[in-house]
Design an enzyme around this catalytic site. Sequence first.
Site, PDB file in Angstrom:
ATOM      1  N   TYR A  92      33.749  80.599 -58.956  1.00  0.00           N
ATOM      2  CA  TYR A  92      32.761  79.520 -59.115  1.00  0.00           C
ATOM      3  C   TYR A  92      32.967  78.750 -60.419  1.00  0.00           C
ATOM      4  CZ  TYR A  92      30.153  81.655 -55.236  1.00  0.00           C
ATOM      5  OH  TYR A  92      29.775  82.168 -54.013  1.00  0.00           O
ATOM      6  N   ASP A 150      22.824  88.664 -50.609  1.00  0.00           N
ATOM      7  CA  ASP A 150      21.927  88.023 -49.641  1.00  0.00           C
ATOM      8  C   ASP A 150      21.849  88.839 -48.363  1.00  0.00           C
ATOM      9  OD1 ASP A 150      21.299  85.979 -51.317  1.00  0.00           O
ATOM     10  OD2 ASP A 150      21.752  84.372 -49.894  1.00  0.00           O
TER      11      ASP A 150
END
Length: 359
Positions: A141, A252
């Site tokens: 990222y 998640d």
Amino acid sequence: MSKKVAVLPGDGIGQEIVAEAIKVLNVLRSDFGLSVETEDGLIGGTAYDVHGTPLPDQTMEIAREADAVLLGAVGGYQWESLDIAVRPEKGLLGIRAGLDLFSNLRPAILYPQLASASTLREDVVSGLDLMIVRELTGGIYFGQPRGIRTLDSGERQGFNTLVYAEHEIERIGRSAFEIAMKRDKRITSVDKANVLESTELWREVMERVAGDYPEVELSHMYVDNAAMQLVRAPKQFDVMVTTNMFGDILSDCAAMLTGSIGMLPSASLDANGKGMYEPIHGSAPDIAGQNVANPLATILSVSMMLRYSLDEADMADRISQAVDKVLNSGLRTRDIHSEGMQEVSCSAMGDAVVAALRG
Ligand code: NAD
């Protein structure tokens, strides 16, 4: 000397759920001798409305001086059309970067009383207590070079770079081993060392760090297998440590095993164990101001804060036991309500936890 906590309720339901968490903290102070001071600050849209920025200098100062930060949530419809540089979410990214919070702790805990809320079979998830430790400030990222370029052929190509320096792997490794020492002392390091050199190094450094923690059992797992095992038999895991992107996806997935977004706390830590604690959910503008939000994720964030930044494991246990007691008594906010249970408001749920602590 008493420890200091910066309290940043933020926007939307952030105000309501943090108020309930503070009730709980206050009871620990008044009835159980917890020595903690709090100082309030503004963040997000609420801060923008007063100071024209979602992260005012005063807030950063309060957060820097504190031993831990308790945050509600940021964001809301009324700030969505603002320039991206001053949107509420920028306040959150800014404080994480400003405090160098590289270690993200995402527990997935499923209280047996709520097992029917999961999409998985009750016997697979009931009693689940897993901690995912995700590297938060490195990896693909943030790696350079990145972008979209045009090749000689005229075709466009998107590219990103997955890089991890040894010191980045080592510090997230140490963070995970320290956490494992406070739990069941088992770590699964998740990588893709069979195809990615950066995670080949990841595996090597994890082994090296493990040498300093002889009591902790370290194992390795490829990320594809880890995804499969998370839905097949999630209770096999104690602590899982992994890269930024793998952790983003796996945490998640693990959170959803529990079926209830209003129940899950999180923490982001720096190298010295200072941390920011917040529920995993957002500011829920659809229910803000109605006193129906579930405050338990925020109350459980206080429990994590006591355990991981304030060295008050007994106080942390008191909170989780009180939450357990309240769930056993059948009280539920709307998001976790099911037939036969008693629906209560956000503030009534906070009061119930306070009563359970006292009695
Ligand atoms: P959200 O998590 O706020 O809400 C998703 C759904 O879950 C909504 O239906 C909401 O009512 C419900 N919900 C969330 N928390 C709840 C609780 N404690 N009790 C009961 N129900 C709850 O996500 P969203 O709707 O995608 O985002 C809303 C705003 O929050 C956006 O502005 C977004 O940018 C922001 N956001 C902030 C954070 C953060 O502060 N860490 C995280 C995610 C989203």
